[in-house]
Scaffold this active site. Structure first.
Site, PDB file in Angstrom:
ATOM      1  NE  ARG A 180       0.765 118.356  23.958  1.00  0.00           N
ATOM      2  CZ  ARG A 180       0.997 117.136  23.895  1.00  0.00           C
ATOM      3  NH1 ARG A 180       0.184 116.404  24.108  1.00  0.00           N
ATOM      4  NH2 ARG A 180       2.243 116.601  23.749  1.00  0.00           N
ATOM      5  CE1 TYR A 218     -15.212 137.758  16.178  1.00  0.00           C
ATOM      6  CE2 TYR A 218     -14.518 135.310  16.324  1.00  0.00           C
ATOM      7  CZ  TYR A 218     -14.102 136.678  16.318  1.00  0.00           C
ATOM      8  OH  TYR A 218     -12.779 137.150  16.344  1.00  0.00           O
ATOM      9  CG  ASP A 245     -20.465 130.791  20.900  1.00  0.00           C
ATOM     10  OD1 ASP A 245     -20.298 131.401  21.974  1.00  0.00           O
ATOM     11  OD2 ASP A 245     -19.762 131.197  19.955  1.00  0.00           O
ATOM     12  CE  LYS A 251     -14.686 138.268  22.916  1.00  0.00           C
ATOM     13  NZ  LYS A 251     -13.931 137.153  22.449  1.00  0.00           N
TER      14      LYS A 251
HETATM   15  O1  P1T Z   1     -11.599 135.413  20.299  1.00  0.00           O
HETATM   16  P1  P1T Z   1     -11.721 134.155  20.716  1.00  0.00           P
HETATM   17  O2  P1T Z   1     -11.652 133.619  22.242  1.00  0.00           O
HETATM   18  O3  P1T Z   1     -10.992 133.005  20.108  1.00  0.00           O
HETATM   19  O4  P1T Z   1     -13.401 133.768  20.646  1.00  0.00           O
HETATM   20  C1  P1T Z   1     -13.970 133.623  19.509  1.00  0.00           C
HETATM   21  C2  P1T Z   1     -15.434 133.901  19.671  1.00  0.00           C
HETATM   22  C3  P1T Z   1     -16.370 132.849  19.547  1.00  0.00           C
HETATM   23  N1  P1T Z   1     -17.665 132.918  19.691  1.00  0.00           N
HETATM   24  C4  P1T Z   1     -18.502 134.378  20.023  1.00  0.00           C
HETATM   25  C5  P1T Z   1     -19.774 134.592  19.987  1.00  0.00           C
HETATM   26  C6  P1T Z   1     -17.389 135.457  20.064  1.00  0.00           C
HETATM   27  O5  P1T Z   1     -17.800 136.597  20.155  1.00  0.00           O
HETATM   28  C7  P1T Z   1     -16.041 135.318  19.865  1.00  0.00           C
HETATM   29  C8  P1T Z   1     -15.122 136.448  19.801  1.00  0.00           C
HETATM   30  N2  P1T Z   1     -15.610 137.640  19.400  1.00  0.00           N
HETATM   31  C9  P1T Z   1     -14.924 138.787  19.271  1.00  0.00           C
HETATM   32  C10 P1T Z   1     -13.704 138.941  19.266  1.00  0.00           C
HETATM   33  C11 P1T Z   1     -15.794 139.932  19.121  1.00  0.00           C
HETATM   34  O6  P1T Z   1     -15.508 141.110  19.168  1.00  0.00           O
HETATM   35  O7  P1T Z   1     -16.921 139.700  18.676  1.00  0.00           O
END
Ligand code: P1T
Length: 389
Positions: free
Chosen positions: A52, A104, A176, A201
């Site tokens: 961890r 998001y 972000d 992503k």
């Molecule tokens: O899904 P996750 O890895 O927890 O990430 C969250 C997140 C944070 N910031 C942005 C700009 C994002 O687009 C996302 C996740 N977005 C999607 C799942 C989507 O389809 O827009």
């Protein structure tokens, strides 16, 4: 590879922060699938006690992320939301956050459904309006939270300008950078304090993992975030760390093609009689175009659009009939995805809040992949013909 800021993004994607494995010379960091490490005597070990806290595969990824984002310290988490959660844990009840009102839906939900209950106060506003940003700053303000480009309207905020405001009031600016990636923009170079990613992503790039990351320059801030990463424990595993490292090695090549394909599709859509509006920062008419030209090295692989026949039924029919695009949440993978933000990725945002930010019920979002653009355009053309009927 020793830290060298003169290397280009391609060299950094492949070698940034990476050394051959010290025990074998393996060129790819091995997947250290272990929870714990043998100690010679209590506290006498090789730098690893428990996974961890530290894991060699995750540490290799964290170094790669820090190098790509021009920071000094990287932290990888079990998801993008876990990374955001760690940033919010820097704050205490009563502290305030000024966030973009186009973001998001899951970030909005984490802020309003979890951290608001614990006494943090959030203001969702248009960060391109400097007056409005200043009007929301008070003695309790701690963080300005920006996505740029935003999800899903591709708004662009001037990172340098926001950094100047946060310096004036001694705040923290978090960007972000999920949509842009360090291939297109490095916010720490522009004055941000923390860069956040959904590694799920473009960095991962192959729709095969869920992961988040933070990168910072400041040693003290890094210490606080490493403490939270270990104390709260939302880390990612070694297998996913390996997959992210493998994805990152082609980031520059993929991003170039994502940008080219998104441009071709944006130009096709904007001239199509069934389409009312295209949200893509590469168009001179886009209200963030000038800033994007200054702070980005391309316009990215994401775009959104609205139909002239502005009905939710038509939007649903369109995204459900595509053949090459897959109807799915997420973005940034090699395959093209289509989504309906109001009912999918942004459903957690109340309708009146969404509409205020400009996110209509019929908006369609595309994550443009790496297929042949002519096939993607043919796919869209076929469903747009139906949309006009
Ligand atoms: O899904 P996750 O890895 O927890 O990430 C969250 C997140 C944070 N910031 C942005 C700009 C994002 O687009 C996302 C996740 N977005 C999607 C799942 C989507 O389809 O827009």
């Amino acid at each position: 590879m020793a830290k060298d800021n003169s290397f280009g993004i391609g060299t950094l994607s492949i070698h940034g922060g990476q050394e051959p494995d010290p025990s074998t010379g393996a060129v790819m960091p091995p997947i250290y699938q272990t929870s714990t490490y043998a100690q010679e005597a209590p506290g006498k070990h090789k730098g690893y006690e428990y996974s961890r806290t530290h894991n060699p595969t995750r540490n290799a990824l964290e170094k790669s992320l820090a190098s790509l984002e021009k920071g000094n310290y990287g932290m990888a988490f079990g998801s993008g939301l876990a990374a955001i959660d760690a940033v919010m844990k820097l704050l205490k009840p009563g502290d305030e956050v000024i966030a973009t009102n186009d973001l998001y839906g899951g970030s909005y939900r984490l802020f309003t459904s979890i951290f608001a209950k614990w006494g943090l106060v959030f203001h969702f506003i248009d960060l391109s309006n400097e007056e409005e940003v200043r009007a929301h700053i008070n003695d309790n303000t701690r963080i300005i939270w920006a996505e740029t480009p935003t999800n899903p309207l591709l708004k662009i905020f001037d990172i340098r300008k926001l950094a100047a405001i946060k310096d004036e009031f001694d705040l923290m600016l978090v960007v972000d950078n999920t949509f842009a990636t360090p291939y297109l923009q490095t916010p720490l170079d522009l004055g941000a304090d923390i860069v956040m990613h959904s590694v799920t992503k473009y960095l991962g790039g192959h729709s095969d993992l869920v992961m988040g990351a933070l990168v910072v320059k400041d040693e003290d801030l890094a210490g606080q975030l490493y403490f939270i990463q270990n104390a709260s424990g939302a880390i990612c595993g070694p297998m996913d760390s390996f997959l992210a490292l493998r994805g990152i090695k082609t980031l520059h090549v993929r991003m170039q093609r994502h940008c080219e394909n998104a441009e071709a599709i944006s130009r096709f859509l904007i001239s199509h009689p069934a389409v009312k509006k295209v949200y893509w920062p590469g168009f001179p008419g886009h209200n963030g175009h000038e800033i994007a030209n200054k702070q980005m090295r391309g316009f990215g692989g994401m775009l959104s659009f609205e139909l002239k026949n502005d009905s939710i039924d038509k939007a649903f029919a369109l995204v459900s009939s595509l053949k090459v695009f897959t109807l799915a949440e997420s973005l940034g993978g090699v395959e093209s995805l289509a989504g309906h933000p109001a009912s999918m990725t942004h459903a957690a945002i109340p309708r009146e809040e969404r509409l205020k930010a400009g996110l209509s019920d019929s908006l369609i979002r595309l994550s443009v992949g790496l297929e042949d653009s002519k096939d993607l355009i043919r796919d869209l053309d076929a469903v747009l013909k139906t949309a006009m009927e």
